[in-house]
Design a protein around this motif. Structure first.
Motif, PDB file in Angstrom:
ATOM      1  N   LYS A 299      -2.093   4.883 -12.362  1.00  0.00           N
ATOM      2  CA  LYS A 299      -3.039   4.021 -11.824  1.00  0.00           C
ATOM      3  C   LYS A 299      -3.677   2.818 -12.235  1.00  0.00           C
ATOM      4  O   LYS A 299      -3.829   1.819 -11.549  1.00  0.00           O
ATOM      5  CB  LYS A 299      -4.295   5.166 -10.991  1.00  0.00           C
ATOM      6  CG  LYS A 299      -5.287   4.414  -9.974  1.00  0.00           C
ATOM      7  CD  LYS A 299      -6.141   5.401  -9.574  1.00  0.00           C
ATOM      8  CE  LYS A 299      -7.142   4.599  -8.590  1.00  0.00           C
ATOM      9  NZ  LYS A 299      -8.163   5.594  -8.138  1.00  0.00           N
TER      10      LYS A 299
ATOM     11  N   ALA B 291      -5.623  -0.905  -9.359  1.00  0.00           N
ATOM     12  CA  ALA B 291      -6.773  -1.003 -10.348  1.00  0.00           C
ATOM     13  C   ALA B 291      -7.252  -2.107 -10.380  1.00  0.00           C
ATOM     14  O   ALA B 291      -8.405  -2.398 -10.762  1.00  0.00           O
ATOM     15  CB  ALA B 291      -6.126  -0.268 -11.656  1.00  0.00           C
ATOM     16  N   TYR B 292      -6.312  -3.234 -10.113  1.00  0.00           N
ATOM     17  CA  TYR B 292      -6.749  -4.800  -9.893  1.00  0.00           C
ATOM     18  C   TYR B 292      -6.172  -5.381  -8.836  1.00  0.00           C
ATOM     19  O   TYR B 292      -5.253  -5.020  -8.078  1.00  0.00           O
ATOM     20  CB  TYR B 292      -6.144  -5.372 -11.155  1.00  0.00           C
ATOM     21  CG  TYR B 292      -6.484  -4.777 -12.631  1.00  0.00           C
ATOM     22  CD1 TYR B 292      -7.598  -5.217 -13.238  1.00  0.00           C
ATOM     23  CD2 TYR B 292      -5.642  -3.833 -13.075  1.00  0.00           C
ATOM     24  CE1 TYR B 292      -7.843  -4.672 -14.531  1.00  0.00           C
ATOM     25  CE2 TYR B 292      -5.981  -3.240 -14.443  1.00  0.00           C
ATOM     26  CZ  TYR B 292      -7.265  -3.650 -15.015  1.00  0.00           C
ATOM     27  OH  TYR B 292      -7.724  -3.181 -16.124  1.00  0.00           O
ATOM     28  N   HIS B 293      -6.948  -6.382  -8.210  1.00  0.00           N
ATOM     29  CA  HIS B 293      -6.565  -7.224  -7.117  1.00  0.00           C
ATOM     30  C   HIS B 293      -6.609  -8.690  -7.512  1.00  0.00           C
ATOM     31  O   HIS B 293      -7.677  -9.407  -7.818  1.00  0.00           O
ATOM     32  CB  HIS B 293      -7.614  -6.912  -5.863  1.00  0.00           C
ATOM     33  CG  HIS B 293      -6.971  -7.393  -4.838  1.00  0.00           C
ATOM     34  ND1 HIS B 293      -7.194  -8.771  -4.455  1.00  0.00           N
ATOM     35  CD2 HIS B 293      -6.241  -7.019  -3.616  1.00  0.00           C
ATOM     36  CE1 HIS B 293      -7.001  -9.277  -3.380  1.00  0.00           C
ATOM     37  NE2 HIS B 293      -6.303  -8.337  -2.781  1.00  0.00           N
TER      38      HIS B 293
ATOM     39  N   TYR C 298       0.903  -1.277   0.014  1.00  0.00           N
ATOM     40  CA  TYR C 298       0.043   0.027  -0.092  1.00  0.00           C
ATOM     41  C   TYR C 298       0.890   1.177   0.025  1.00  0.00           C
ATOM     42  O   TYR C 298       0.406   2.208  -0.790  1.00  0.00           O
ATOM     43  CB  TYR C 298      -0.883   0.034   1.358  1.00  0.00           C
ATOM     44  CG  TYR C 298      -1.852  -1.151   1.433  1.00  0.00           C
ATOM     45  CD1 TYR C 298      -2.768  -1.480   0.074  1.00  0.00           C
ATOM     46  CD2 TYR C 298      -1.820  -2.007   2.388  1.00  0.00           C
ATOM     47  CE1 TYR C 298      -3.517  -2.676   0.499  1.00  0.00           C
ATOM     48  CE2 TYR C 298      -2.733  -3.057   2.517  1.00  0.00           C
ATOM     49  CZ  TYR C 298      -3.437  -3.497   1.658  1.00  0.00           C
ATOM     50  OH  TYR C 298      -4.387  -4.534   1.677  1.00  0.00           O
TER      51      TYR C 298
ATOM     52  N   THR D 115     -11.309  -2.325 -13.131  1.00  0.00           N
ATOM     53  CA  THR D 115     -12.190  -2.686 -11.594  1.00  0.00           C
ATOM     54  C   THR D 115     -11.299  -3.747 -11.014  1.00  0.00           C
ATOM     55  O   THR D 115     -10.817  -4.713 -11.660  1.00  0.00           O
ATOM     56  CB  THR D 115     -13.543  -3.229 -12.183  1.00  0.00           C
ATOM     57  OG1 THR D 115     -14.267  -2.349 -12.778  1.00  0.00           O
ATOM     58  CG2 THR D 115     -14.248  -3.461 -10.827  1.00  0.00           C
ATOM     59  N   ALA D 116     -10.984  -3.278  -9.813  1.00  0.00           N
ATOM     60  CA  ALA D 116     -10.370  -4.627  -8.873  1.00  0.00           C
ATOM     61  C   ALA D 116     -11.183  -5.578  -8.950  1.00  0.00           C
ATOM     62  O   ALA D 116     -12.209  -5.760  -8.664  1.00  0.00           O
ATOM     63  CB  ALA D 116     -10.480  -3.877  -7.531  1.00  0.00           C
TER      64      ALA D 116
ATOM     65  N   SER E 137      -8.866   3.287 -15.579  1.00  0.00           N
ATOM     66  CA  SER E 137      -8.839   2.591 -14.399  1.00  0.00           C
ATOM     67  C   SER E 137      -9.700   1.181 -14.462  1.00  0.00           C
ATOM     68  O   SER E 137     -10.989   1.518 -14.594  1.00  0.00           O
ATOM     69  CB  SER E 137      -9.089   3.478 -13.126  1.00  0.00           C
ATOM     70  OG  SER E 137      -9.139   2.436 -11.937  1.00  0.00           O
TER      71      SER E 137
ATOM     72  N   LYS F 230      -9.621  -6.573  -0.578  1.00  0.00           N
ATOM     73  CA  LYS F 230     -10.026  -5.886  -1.877  1.00  0.00           C
ATOM     74  C   LYS F 230     -10.154  -4.253  -1.860  1.00  0.00           C
ATOM     75  O   LYS F 230      -9.907  -3.627  -2.710  1.00  0.00           O
ATOM     76  CB  LYS F 230     -10.842  -6.690  -2.432  1.00  0.00           C
ATOM     77  CG  LYS F 230     -10.659  -8.260  -2.773  1.00  0.00           C
ATOM     78  CD  LYS F 230     -11.707  -8.913  -3.266  1.00  0.00           C
ATOM     79  CE  LYS F 230     -11.344 -10.290  -3.841  1.00  0.00           C
ATOM     80  NZ  LYS F 230     -12.398 -10.948  -4.331  1.00  0.00           N
ATOM     81  N   GLU F 231     -11.164  -4.141  -0.728  1.00  0.00           N
ATOM     82  CA  GLU F 231     -11.470  -2.757  -0.492  1.00  0.00           C
ATOM     83  C   GLU F 231     -10.406  -1.738  -0.129  1.00  0.00           C
ATOM     84  O   GLU F 231     -10.177  -0.595  -0.678  1.00  0.00           O
ATOM     85  CB  GLU F 231     -12.641  -2.644   0.577  1.00  0.00           C
ATOM     86  CG  GLU F 231     -13.990  -3.078   0.085  1.00  0.00           C
ATOM     87  CD  GLU F 231     -14.547  -2.301  -0.934  1.00  0.00           C
ATOM     88  OE1 GLU F 231     -14.447  -1.067  -1.018  1.00  0.00           O
ATOM     89  OE2 GLU F 231     -14.958  -2.885  -1.997  1.00  0.00           O
TER      90      GLU F 231
ATOM     91  N   LYS G 193      -8.244  -1.047  -3.429  1.00  0.00           N
ATOM     92  CA  LYS G 193      -8.874  -0.335  -4.105  1.00  0.00           C
ATOM     93  C   LYS G 193      -8.585   1.411  -3.509  1.00  0.00           C
ATOM     94  O   LYS G 193      -8.215   2.202  -4.182  1.00  0.00           O
ATOM     95  CB  LYS G 193     -10.353  -0.386  -4.111  1.00  0.00           C
ATOM     96  CG  LYS G 193     -11.029   0.521  -5.097  1.00  0.00           C
ATOM     97  CD  LYS G 193     -12.424  -0.014  -5.376  1.00  0.00           C
ATOM     98  CE  LYS G 193     -13.190   0.866  -6.287  1.00  0.00           C
ATOM     99  NZ  LYS G 193     -14.719   0.389  -6.544  1.00  0.00           N
ATOM    100  N   GLU G 194      -8.699   1.405  -2.134  1.00  0.00           N
ATOM    101  CA  GLU G 194      -8.647   2.756  -1.492  1.00  0.00           C
ATOM    102  C   GLU G 194      -7.131   3.309  -1.785  1.00  0.00           C
ATOM    103  O   GLU G 194      -7.018   4.688  -1.817  1.00  0.00           O
ATOM    104  CB  GLU G 194      -8.957   2.615  -0.351  1.00  0.00           C
ATOM    105  CG  GLU G 194     -10.342   2.678   0.324  1.00  0.00           C
ATOM    106  CD  GLU G 194     -10.825   2.395   1.415  1.00  0.00           C
ATOM    107  OE1 GLU G 194      -9.760   2.203   2.475  1.00  0.00           O
ATOM    108  OE2 GLU G 194     -11.839   2.103   2.005  1.00  0.00           O
TER     109      GLU G 194
END
Length: 776
Positions: A719, A743-745, A705, A774-775, A772, A734-735, A738-739
């Motif tokens: 990003k 862009a992906y997880h 992070y 979606t995760a 961007s 995952k949240e 995203k924060e």
């Protein structure tokens, strides 16, 4: 011998002068003589004191000088003399006048004085100042009148007098209001008229009068009768009335209507009785009363059930009887009572003792009880047995630690799986000419994939247990989901040499749901059929529309399911025959996940079988999307585009994972740079200018992070190209990614298909694209 003689004293009457002296010196009475016409001829000291005139001033004057003007006008002085002359005496009371003009109330006696032959010689007049007595009489009369008016006007009390025989002699407004009789209807009647027949039959009226006469006062409460025949509950006080000689002259009687108060008291008594029965009937709580010193005074059924004592065994015992010895030695019972007494309430949770010596975990509330003056007179205590809750909390705490352990375990196991999966894919791409090595590679491939699925199932079960298992809702096309499920399960089906038949209609099968979870559900059904069907078996996947639902069926000719297990197979950790030789193992969570996923989508799943070795069929039903006539969500997937050569920065403290990913991406014609910690990654990104950053999260010193934020802050990475590749796969992870700007997880191990997806997306967006994703 003769007795001595005593000389006799001669009796002499007092002379006129003595009488005159006596009269002249009387001060409380005005004594004067009048001639036949009423003129004053003598005057004493009392006359002077009362009227203010001296003898010189008044002798010779007419006695009307003492009368007010209105009396003189009415010829009252002359009438007084005439009456005295005619009758020998006149007595009366009236206003008289002093010398200073002030008036006084006089009692006057005028007596005719004849001579020896009976002729009128004059009159004697005696006056007494009765002003003070008159004022007292007036005050008394006014007081009596006020009292009469007061008694007559009282409406809340019936107040009346009885003669000694019980006959009503007086009647006030309250008596008329309460009893309904007017005064002329009841005066002269016997007071027993107000009593019901049963009271008269037992002689109650006579008993009350006799009691008042003997004791001076009699008080009673009971039913009385009104004029209309209705009854009211009365408080009665009868008081004997005696004259100054002590003779009974009658009785005073005061009656108050207490019907409403009795009704309230009856309601209160009934309420208290209901409350008592309620408290005694409560079995989940021990409710008891203590006196001011803490000794038990009441005991309910719940106390008997929880504590084990019958009421006769425990009443009178101190509350400390229920505390273990260490609590008693620490003075806890007395501390609780003191706090309740001072603060009104005390609460406690701790161990308590039952009659049999066992302990239980109790929640106890002490409440101080106070009288109307605020003085404490005892305590109410309510005790609840929380032993089961305490055990449940301990189990919940253990379960929480287990959930955390499972999440940590999954993370730690995914890290070594990532390089293993990368190595297997690389070996496949390079090709192994030795059949033995290729067989070993395929074994590693199958077992690592199995390990990945087991980890995924384990984490899903963990999410379900924690209530965190959820789905996304978006329009999806079920034909594509079924196709992906077949692709995913194909290696297992082929390895078991099963024949797979797929029947999917050409019409759209649109639902609102989570494509990933629905694919997982169908894969679990196909894998379940492959595992429990002997090699060379037959599996059929079909889909059809039934009204407003889509129905997906997975049919096999495998081991079958006993009838009593058809529902249980969907329970977690349940396996129909885990020891069967043809089973491929597992955790027994696949079908539980299927049911959870389907139910979250508003559908249902059902298992069917004719029994052991007769195969099984699983029927999955989902509601179709309302917008069936539109292209909702089966988003049109564009044909795979070409993958450009991109700059990919790999950041992972696990060197095996980083290096194997390096080799895999290089084999896909990508330009790759590797960093083994966060600081090196930040430094490398400034010169390498990556299009994609595959970034591990759980690294020492700097987490993924922190690295992501640093790269975004200094512009070293876009990003849209930040990809989290980690062993942490919870929704919260995952949240958080995203924060942080990802862009992906993706959860380790990341598949080659996922890598191609990322490379395709970034290639389509252009170098250092700004779009961007979606995760995942």
């Amino acid at each position: 011998m003769s007795e001595p003689t005593v000389p006799k004293r001669s009796r002499q009457l007092p002379g006129a002068e003595v009488y005159r002296t006596l009269v002249d010196n009387i001060r409380d009475y005005a004594i004067l003589m009048l001639d036949p016409e009423g003129h004053v001829v003598s005057w004493n000291e009392g006359a002077k004191m009362i009227t203010g005139y001296t003898a010189d001033e008044i002798i010779g004057s007419h006695f009307s000088s003492f009368h007010p003007a209105d009396s003189v006008e009415r010829d009252l002085p002359q009438r007084e003399l005439s009456e005295a002359a005619a009758n020998g005496r006149f007595e009366g009371e009236g206003w008289r006048r002093r010398r200073d003009g002030s008036a006084f109330w006089a009692n006057v006696v005028i007596t005719r004085v004849p001579d020896g032959q009976g002729r009128l010689l004059g009159f004697s007049a005696i006056l007494r100042d009765s002003t003070a007595r008159r004022e007292q009489n007036l005050l008394l009369k006014q007081s009596e009148e006020r009292f009469r008016l007061l008694v007559s006007g009282v409406r809340d009390y019936a107040i009346f007098m009885l003669n000694p025989q019980g006959i009503v002699e007086t009647w006030n407004a309250g008596a008329a209001y309460i009893k309904g009789y007017a005064a002329d209807e009841i005066i002269g009647s016997h007071f027993s008229r107000f009593y019901p027949p049963e009271a008269i039959n037992r002689g109650l009226p006579e008993t009350e009068l006799r009691g008042a006469m003997m004791q001076g006062r009699y008080e009673d409460e009971g039913w009385r009768i009104r004029k209309d025949g209705s009854r009211f509950w009365a408080n009665v006080i009868i008081t004997a009335v005696r004259n100054s000689s002590g003779h009974l002259i009658g009785f005073s009687k005061i009656t108050r209507d207490l019907t409403e108060r009795r009704r309230h008291e009856d309601d209160l008594r009934k309420s208290e009785e209901r409350f008592r029965l309620l408290v005694e009937g409560v079995t989940e709580y021990a409710i008891m009363m203590l006196d001011a010193d803490g000794f038990v005074t009441s005991w309910n059924g719940g106390a008997e059930r929880i504590e084990g004592y019958r009421s006769q065994e425990i009443l009178g015992q101190h509350v400390s009887h229920f505390y273990p010895s260490e609590a008693v030695l620490a003075n806890l019972p007395w501390q609780h009572l003191r706090i309740a007494r001072e603060q009104g309430r005390a609460t406690d949770e701790g161990w308590r003792l039952r009659k049999d010596g066992t302990q239980f975990w109790a929640s106890t509330v002490f409440t101080a009880l106070r009288d109307t003056d605020g003085r404490p007179y005892g305590f109410a205590t309510v005790t609840q047995d929380l032993t089961q809750r305490r055990h449940a909390e301990a189990l919940a705490d253990t379960a929480q630690r287990m959930h955390e352990f499972i999440a940590m375990l999954a993370h730690e196991l995914r890290n070594p799986l990532a390089p293993i999966r990368n190595a297997v894919v690389l070996m496949e791409r390079k090709g192994l000419r030795d059949p033995t090595l290729e067989s070993m590679r395929q074994t590693i491939d199958r077992q690592s994939m199995l390990m990945t699925r087991l980890l995924d199932d384990l984490l899903d079960v963990n999410r379900i247990a924690r209530g965190q298992f959820s789905i996304a809702r978006e329009p999806v096309e079920m034909r594509e989901i079924l196709t992906r499920a077949v692709e995913t399960s194909r290696p297992l089906i082929d390895s078991r040499r099963h024949r797979l038949t797929v029947s999917i209609p050409d019409q759209p099968l649109r639902v609102l749901g989570d494509a990933l979870r629905l694919t997982q559900a169908v894969v679990n059904l196909l894998n379940n059929a492959a595992k429990y069907t002997p090699e060379g078996g037959s599996i059929k996947l079909s889909a059809s529309v039934r009204g407003a639902e889509i129905e997906v069926r997975v049919l096999d000719n495998g081991a079958g399911i006993e009838h009593d297990m058809l529902e249980k197979v969907f329970d977690i950790f349940v396996q129909v025959n885990p020891s069967a030789g043809n089973a491929l193992g597992g955790l027994g969570v696949g079908l539980a996940l299927v049911r959870r996923v389907v139910e979250l989508h508003g559908g249902n799943v059902q298992a069917r079988s004719e029994g052991k070795m007769h195969g099984s069929e699983f029927v999955l039903r989902l509601p179709l999307s309302i917008e069936q006539t539109q292209t909702i969500g089966g988003q049109e997937h564009r044909a795979p585009g070409s993958i450009r050569t991109l700059r990919v920065l790999i950041v992972d403290d696990n060197r095996d994972a980083a290096d194997s990913m390096h080799l895999l991406l290089t084999s896909m014609d990508q330009e790759v740079c590797v960093a083994y910690d966060g600081r090196c990654a930040i430094s490398a990104a400034k010169t390498f200018k990556p299009d994609i950053v595959l970034l591990d999260i759980g690294m020492p010193e700097m987490s993924g992070y922190e690295v992501a934020r640093a790269l975004l802050d200094d512009g070293s990475a876009a990003k849209s190209g930040l990809v989290a590749v980690t062993g942490w796969g919870q929704e919260a992870d995952k949240e958080r990614a995203k924060e942080a700007g990802f862009a992906y997880h993706f959860v380790k191990p990341i598949s080659e298909e996922a890598l191609r997806f990322i490379l395709t997306e970034i290639s389509a967006a252009g170098p250092r694209g700004t779009s961007s994703g979606t995760a995942k």
